[in-house]
Write an enzyme that holds these catalytic residues in place. Structure first.
Site, PDB file in Angstrom:
ATOM      1  N   SER A 121      -0.963  20.636  -9.917  1.00 49.92           N
ATOM      2  CA  SER A 121      -0.370  20.902  -8.604  1.00 49.92           C
ATOM      3  C   SER A 121       0.031  22.372  -8.590  1.00 49.92           C
ATOM      4  CB  SER A 121       0.882  20.034  -8.430  1.00 49.92           C
ATOM      5  OG  SER A 121       1.658  20.488  -7.338  1.00 49.92           O
ATOM      6  N   TYR A 145       8.334  15.934 -11.645  1.00 50.58           N
ATOM      7  CA  TYR A 145       6.965  16.263 -11.200  1.00 50.58           C
ATOM      8  C   TYR A 145       6.552  17.610 -11.782  1.00 50.58           C
ATOM      9  CZ  TYR A 145       3.076  16.431  -7.777  1.00 50.58           C
ATOM     10  OH  TYR A 145       1.842  16.488  -7.161  1.00 50.58           O
TER      11      TYR A 145
HETATM   12  N1  LIG Z   1      -1.090  15.819  -1.507  1.00 54.68           N
HETATM   13  C1  LIG Z   1      -0.520  16.875  -2.017  1.00 54.68           C
HETATM   14  O1  LIG Z   1       0.156  17.639  -1.306  1.00 54.68           O
HETATM   15  C2  LIG Z   1      -0.694  17.208  -3.474  1.00 54.68           C
HETATM   16  C3  LIG Z   1      -0.264  18.468  -3.913  1.00 54.68           C
HETATM   17  C4  LIG Z   1      -0.403  18.786  -5.258  1.00 54.68           C
HETATM   18  C5  LIG Z   1      -0.969  17.872  -6.135  1.00 54.68           C
HETATM   19  N2  LIG Z   1      -1.366  16.663  -5.666  1.00 54.68           N
HETATM   20  C6  LIG Z   1      -1.923  15.719  -6.637  1.00 54.68           C
HETATM   21  O2  LIG Z   1      -3.161  15.230  -6.165  1.00 54.68           O
HETATM   22  C7  LIG Z   1      -3.413  13.946  -6.724  1.00 54.68           C
HETATM   23  C8  LIG Z   1      -3.853  12.982  -5.643  1.00 54.68           C
HETATM   24  O3  LIG Z   1      -2.771  12.770  -4.768  1.00 54.68           O
HETATM   25  P1  LIG Z   1      -2.930  12.492  -3.205  1.00 54.68           P
HETATM   26  O4  LIG Z   1      -2.248  13.597  -2.510  1.00 54.68           O
HETATM   27  O5  LIG Z   1      -4.315  12.142  -2.854  1.00 54.68           O
HETATM   28  O6  LIG Z   1      -1.946  11.236  -3.086  1.00 54.68           O
HETATM   29  P2  LIG Z   1      -2.160   9.725  -2.577  1.00 54.68           P
HETATM   30  O7  LIG Z   1      -0.829   9.081  -2.704  1.00 54.68           O
HETATM   31  O8  LIG Z   1      -2.814   9.720  -1.243  1.00 54.68           O
HETATM   32  O9  LIG Z   1      -3.171   9.132  -3.661  1.00 54.68           O
HETATM   33  C9  LIG Z   1      -2.775   8.912  -4.996  1.00 54.68           C
HETATM   34  C10 LIG Z   1      -3.472   7.660  -5.499  1.00 54.68           C
HETATM   35  O10 LIG Z   1      -3.071   7.465  -6.867  1.00 54.68           O
HETATM   36  C11 LIG Z   1      -2.885   6.056  -7.053  1.00 54.68           C
HETATM   37  N3  LIG Z   1      -2.016   5.774  -8.190  1.00 54.68           N
HETATM   38  C12 LIG Z   1      -0.672   5.920  -8.276  1.00 54.68           C
HETATM   39  N4  LIG Z   1      -0.232   5.507  -9.473  1.00 54.68           N
HETATM   40  C13 LIG Z   1      -1.326   5.106 -10.174  1.00 54.68           C
HETATM   41  C14 LIG Z   1      -1.525   4.589 -11.474  1.00 54.68           C
HETATM   42  N5  LIG Z   1      -0.493   4.380 -12.299  1.00 54.68           N
HETATM   43  N6  LIG Z   1      -2.789   4.306 -11.854  1.00 54.68           N
HETATM   44  C15 LIG Z   1      -3.839   4.493 -11.030  1.00 54.68           C
HETATM   45  N7  LIG Z   1      -3.704   4.962  -9.776  1.00 54.68           N
HETATM   46  C16 LIG Z   1      -2.472   5.271  -9.361  1.00 54.68           C
HETATM   47  C17 LIG Z   1      -2.274   5.580  -5.746  1.00 54.68           C
HETATM   48  O11 LIG Z   1      -2.395   4.177  -5.583  1.00 54.68           O
HETATM   49  C18 LIG Z   1      -3.054   6.385  -4.726  1.00 54.68           C
HETATM   50  O12 LIG Z   1      -4.195   5.697  -4.280  1.00 54.68           O
HETATM   51  C19 LIG Z   1      -2.103  13.546  -7.440  1.00 54.68           C
HETATM   52  O13 LIG Z   1      -2.232  13.798  -8.828  1.00 54.68           O
HETATM   53  C20 LIG Z   1      -1.092  14.480  -6.836  1.00 54.68           C
HETATM   54  O14 LIG Z   1       0.018  14.710  -7.685  1.00 54.68           O
HETATM   55  C21 LIG Z   1      -1.239  16.304  -4.369  1.00 54.68           C
END
Ligand SMILES: NC(=O)c1ccc[n+]([C@@H]2O[C@H](COP(=O)([O-])OP(=O)(O)OC[C@H]3O[C@@H](n4cnc5c(N)ncnc54)[C@H](O)[C@@H]3O)[C@@H](O)[C@H]2O)c1
Length: 280
Positions: free
Chosen positions: A143, A156
């Site tokens: 991130s 986080y």
């Molecule tokens: N959206 C943002 O602003 C953002 C910013 C920086 C980093 N990220 C990172 O991007 C990645 C994807 O996030 P996103 O934004 O698509 O979020 P999201 O919540 O839409 O998707 C995350 C997915 O991970 C799954 N998940 C959660 N715990 C789990 C587990 N223990 N085992 C397997 N699956 C699991 C959830 O069910 C969900 O489908 C994450 O690692 C997040 O930290 C997101």
């Protein structure tokens, strides 16, 4: 990856039931890449499988990335089912807002278990298979909070800084051992997905001047990049074998702030936080 593009390859994606994981699955399927998708959310996983191109082979499995045994079993199953695997995208993640003083131990541990250990488990389970493919890539999702810290995000931050250190060390090890596998660390800024809504908000955030009843909406309002844009940037970075990819103008701005003011950026963040609290 040695051969350019994703056509004819096999990609395994964790957290594929929503957001960036789903957008990656859709984009890869349009490029002719077979998919092995996993998530703890089976309904989300089924929706992703239904939304990808019909022209590629798709398998799904419920996998909790914090459970090393489940991840190893899934990796073996992917290779049995698809014949090989060329790319693993360790994308599953959760977030948690709390102060260091007030947050719950179990929630802190869960963030490390999913966001850090999930990446370690996925990397270690798939690495031997990727090496056997002769043309592999590990994509680990950190991130912008793996580059710069933020009050209320200590768990986080810790997990995402750890993903960055782990992935950068991995990349160098792969180069030193002349592996056919490479690695890219991804640093998204705010991406419009389900993550803001799903964030567990602890009441201690109120100590930082955050209105906890509206925190999830407030986080989401600042997110500018779409999941589709994020997926496109990530896949281009993998094709170009980049060591790191910053996703979104906010990620680029915060990365610059951290590099120009590696310690003093904290005073800027605190000053902005105080101003925000006085306007709340
Ligand atoms: N959206 C943002 O602003 C953002 C910013 C920086 C980093 N990220 C990172 O991007 C990645 C994807 O996030 P996103 O934004 O698509 O979020 P999201 O919540 O839409 O998707 C995350 C997915 O991970 C799954 N998940 C959660 N715990 C789990 C587990 N223990 N085992 C397997 N699956 C699991 C959830 O069910 C969900 O489908 C994450 O690692 C997040 O930290 C997101």
């Amino acid at each position: 990856m040695k051969t350019p593009g994703f056509r004819g390859k096999v990609a395994a994606i964790t957290g594929a039931g929503s957001g960036i994981g789903r957008a990656l699955a859709e984009a890869l399927s349009r490029q002719g890449c077979a998919l092995a998708l996993s998530d703890v959310d089976e309904a989300g996983l089924a929706a992703t499988a239904a939304s990808v191109s019909r022209d590629v082979e798709v398998t799904t499995r419920r996998v909790d990335v914090s459970n090393a045994q489940q991840v190893v079993q899934w990796a073996d199953e992917v290779v049995r089912g698809h014949g090989r695997v060329n790319v693993v995208i360790n994308n599953a993640g959760i977030s948690y807002g709390a102060t260091v003083r007030g947050g719950d131990d179990d929630d802190f541990r869960r963030v490390m278990d999913v966001d850090f250990w999930g990446v370690v488990n996925g990397t270690r389970a798939f690495l031997p298979h990727l090496e056997r493919s002769g043309d592999g890539h590990v994509v680990n999702v950190s991130s912008v909070f793996g580059l710069i810290a933020f009050p209320g995000q200590s768990a986080y931050n810790a997990a995402k800084f750890a993903v960055r250190g782990f992935t950068e060390a991995l990349r160098m090890e792969l180069e030193l051992t002349r592996s056919c596998v490479s690695a890219t660390c991804v640093h998204p800024g705010g991406v419009k997905t389900n993550i803001a809504k799903a964030t567990r908000v602890h009441s201690s955030l109120a100590d930082l001047g955050v209105d906890t009843s509206r925190a999830n909406e407030t986080f989401e309002r600042n997110f500018r990049t779409t999941a589709e844009q994020a997926a496109a940037l990530m896949l281009r970075a993998v094709e170009r074998n980049r060591r790191r990819v910053l996703v979104g103008a906010d990620a680029q701005g915060l990365d610059l702030l951290q590099r120009l003011l590696p310690g003093a950026y904290q005073s800027v963040v605190v000053a902005l936080g105080k101003r925000g609290a006085s306007h709340a």
